[in-house]
Design a protein around this motif. Structure first.
Motif, PDB file in Angstrom:
ATOM      1  N   GLY A 181      87.420  61.752  35.577  1.00  0.00           N
ATOM      2  CA  GLY A 181      86.385  62.391  35.782  1.00  0.00           C
ATOM      3  C   GLY A 181      85.279  61.848  34.749  1.00  0.00           C
ATOM      4  O   GLY A 181      85.009  60.675  34.579  1.00  0.00           O
ATOM      5  N   ARG A 182      84.702  62.824  34.090  1.00  0.00           N
ATOM      6  CA  ARG A 182      83.555  62.810  33.094  1.00  0.00           C
ATOM      7  C   ARG A 182      83.871  61.754  32.040  1.00  0.00           C
ATOM      8  O   ARG A 182      82.958  60.821  32.134  1.00  0.00           O
ATOM      9  CB  ARG A 182      83.491  64.034  32.604  1.00  0.00           C
ATOM     10  N   GLY A 183      84.866  61.628  31.441  1.00  0.00           N
ATOM     11  CA  GLY A 183      85.380  60.612  30.429  1.00  0.00           C
ATOM     12  C   GLY A 183      84.628  60.897  29.066  1.00  0.00           C
ATOM     13  O   GLY A 183      84.464  59.875  28.274  1.00  0.00           O
ATOM     14  N   SER A 184      84.598  62.120  28.569  1.00  0.00           N
ATOM     15  CA  SER A 184      84.040  62.027  27.301  1.00  0.00           C
ATOM     16  C   SER A 184      84.964  61.800  26.065  1.00  0.00           C
ATOM     17  O   SER A 184      84.392  61.067  25.123  1.00  0.00           O
ATOM     18  CB  SER A 184      83.542  63.466  27.130  1.00  0.00           C
ATOM     19  N   ASN A 185      86.296  61.983  26.374  1.00  0.00           N
ATOM     20  CA  ASN A 185      87.122  61.654  25.543  1.00  0.00           C
ATOM     21  C   ASN A 185      87.462  60.033  25.574  1.00  0.00           C
ATOM     22  O   ASN A 185      87.656  59.348  24.534  1.00  0.00           O
ATOM     23  CB  ASN A 185      88.826  62.180  25.912  1.00  0.00           C
ATOM     24  N   MET A 186      87.219  59.560  26.464  1.00  0.00           N
ATOM     25  CA  MET A 186      87.393  57.970  26.873  1.00  0.00           C
ATOM     26  C   MET A 186      86.095  57.562  25.860  1.00  0.00           C
ATOM     27  O   MET A 186      86.216  56.384  25.216  1.00  0.00           O
ATOM     28  CB  MET A 186      87.219  57.491  28.200  1.00  0.00           C
TER      29      MET A 186
ATOM     30  N   ALA B  23      93.292  60.149  29.463  1.00  0.00           N
ATOM     31  CA  ALA B  23      92.177  60.998  28.831  1.00  0.00           C
ATOM     32  C   ALA B  23      91.393  61.620  29.866  1.00  0.00           C
ATOM     33  O   ALA B  23      90.389  60.972  30.638  1.00  0.00           O
ATOM     34  CB  ALA B  23      90.988  59.937  28.196  1.00  0.00           C
ATOM     35  N   GLY B  24      91.861  62.897  30.467  1.00  0.00           N
ATOM     36  CA  GLY B  24      91.383  63.526  31.360  1.00  0.00           C
ATOM     37  C   GLY B  24      91.852  62.843  32.659  1.00  0.00           C
ATOM     38  O   GLY B  24      91.148  63.017  33.638  1.00  0.00           O
TER      39      GLY B  24
ATOM     40  N   PRO C  52      94.085  70.270  26.442  1.00  0.00           N
ATOM     41  CA  PRO C  52      93.171  71.091  25.666  1.00  0.00           C
ATOM     42  C   PRO C  52      93.943  72.518  25.442  1.00  0.00           C
ATOM     43  O   PRO C  52      93.201  73.638  25.816  1.00  0.00           O
ATOM     44  CB  PRO C  52      92.235  71.150  26.675  1.00  0.00           C
TER      45      PRO C  52
ATOM     46  N   LEU D 160      86.591  70.928  22.965  1.00  0.00           N
ATOM     47  CA  LEU D 160      86.171  69.522  23.379  1.00  0.00           C
ATOM     48  C   LEU D 160      85.794  68.657  22.272  1.00  0.00           C
ATOM     49  O   LEU D 160      85.951  67.512  21.949  1.00  0.00           O
ATOM     50  CB  LEU D 160      85.269  69.381  24.268  1.00  0.00           C
TER      51      LEU D 160
ATOM     52  N   GLU E  88      88.656  67.811  20.515  1.00  0.00           N
ATOM     53  CA  GLU E  88      89.354  66.553  21.123  1.00  0.00           C
ATOM     54  C   GLU E  88      88.687  65.286  20.631  1.00  0.00           C
ATOM     55  O   GLU E  88      89.758  64.348  20.438  1.00  0.00           O
ATOM     56  CB  GLU E  88      89.235  66.655  22.504  1.00  0.00           C
TER      57      GLU E  88
HETATM   58  C1  GRF Z   1      89.585  67.274  28.436  1.00  0.00           C
HETATM   59  O1  GRF Z   1      89.530  68.460  28.226  1.00  0.00           O
HETATM   60  C2  GRF Z   1      90.963  66.803  28.185  1.00  0.00           C
HETATM   61  O2  GRF Z   1      91.767  67.299  27.484  1.00  0.00           O
HETATM   62  C3  GRF Z   1      91.735  67.416  29.742  1.00  0.00           C
HETATM   63  O3  GRF Z   1      90.702  67.061  30.712  1.00  0.00           O
HETATM   64  C4  GRF Z   1      89.457  67.129  30.052  1.00  0.00           C
HETATM   65  C5  GRF Z   1      88.863  65.796  30.292  1.00  0.00           C
HETATM   66  O4  GRF Z   1      87.486  65.773  30.035  1.00  0.00           O
HETATM   67  N1  GRF Z   1      92.984  66.677  30.024  1.00  0.00           N
HETATM   68  P1  GRF Z   1      86.738  64.193  29.773  1.00  0.00           P
HETATM   69  O5  GRF Z   1      87.064  63.601  31.034  1.00  0.00           O
HETATM   70  O6  GRF Z   1      87.473  63.606  28.579  1.00  0.00           O
HETATM   71  O7  GRF Z   1      85.313  64.355  29.348  1.00  0.00           O
END
Ligand code: GRF
Length: 215
Positions: free
Chosen positions: A10-15, A83-84, A106, A167, A170
């Protein structure tokens, strides 16, 4: 430099936090099971190769897993970072990458595996919530924990406010752990996360903060 691959849905903020951390490695590809994942455009804008493997095009989970594994192997990564990534991976896939497959979740595992973790935490009334990075094993969200960051739950928190603060942690925690792995300091040994070397103490409630995991 070691190569790594990031899997998203999805969004990919952890990426983004991983890609922007200046890790001592090369991101060989970002792979999504959803062609419309916003994170794919974000990765491409950073010059990273992106691949979409739509899980809906496969009749069986095992066929999707096999296609995903083949695509990952093509990049010969030392490390695979979930990552998500919102698909459950089968035992064969997990065993194939065991020891080089990490996930961020999370919650403070083993509390609240699965989804809707912030709602689970609020319903349970815990005073501390947070996130965990762990080695992936066949048990869902159950692999050996590497590191965790905790945040206090405030009286007026809702899912959105609590989720935002988790987040933010994270985004600090996952690059720290990825760096340890890429530096060759983090291994899966006899079912436990084994970390060597010095660990800088941070102001937040991150554990480990010292080399307490050595030995
Ligand atoms: C994060 O909270 C991650 O820990 C969980 O899904 C979410 C993904 O967010 N597994 P993002 O795509 O990294 O923004």
């Amino acid at each position: 430099m070691k190569r790594y691959v990031i899997l998203i849905s999805g969004r990919g903020s952890n990426m983004e936090s991983l890609l922007d951390a200046g890790l001592p490695g090369v991101c060989a590809a970002v792979i999504s099971n959803r062609p419309d994942a916003a994170g794919l455009a974000s990765a491409a804008s950073r010059g990273i190769a992106t691949v979409a493997i739509d899980h809906r095009g496969f009749a069986a989970r095992s066929e999707f897993d096999a296609a995903l594994a083949a695509e990952i192997e093509r990049h010969a990564p030392a490390l695979v970072l979930l990552a998500g990534f919102m698909r459950i991976l089968g035992d064969d896939f997990v065993r194939r990458f065991e020891g080089r497959l990490l996930n961020i979740h999370p919650s403070l595992l083993p509390l609240f595996p699965g989804i809707k973790t912030h709602a689970q935490a609020l319903a349970a009334g815990v005073r501390l919530h947070g996130c965990s990075v762990h080695f992936v094993t066949p048990a869902l969200d159950g692999g050996p924990i590497i590191a965790q960051a905790a945040v206090p739950v405030q009286a007026d928190d809702d899912v959105a406010s609590l989720g935002r603060r988790v987040l933010a942690e994270e985004h600090l925690l996952y690059p720290r752990v990825a760096r340890w792995f890429l530096e060759g300091r983090l291994h899966l040994v006899a079912g436990r996360a084994h970390l060597t070397g010095e660990i800088a103490v941070s102001g937040a409630l991150h554990a480990p903060q010292t080399d307490q995991m050595r030995g």
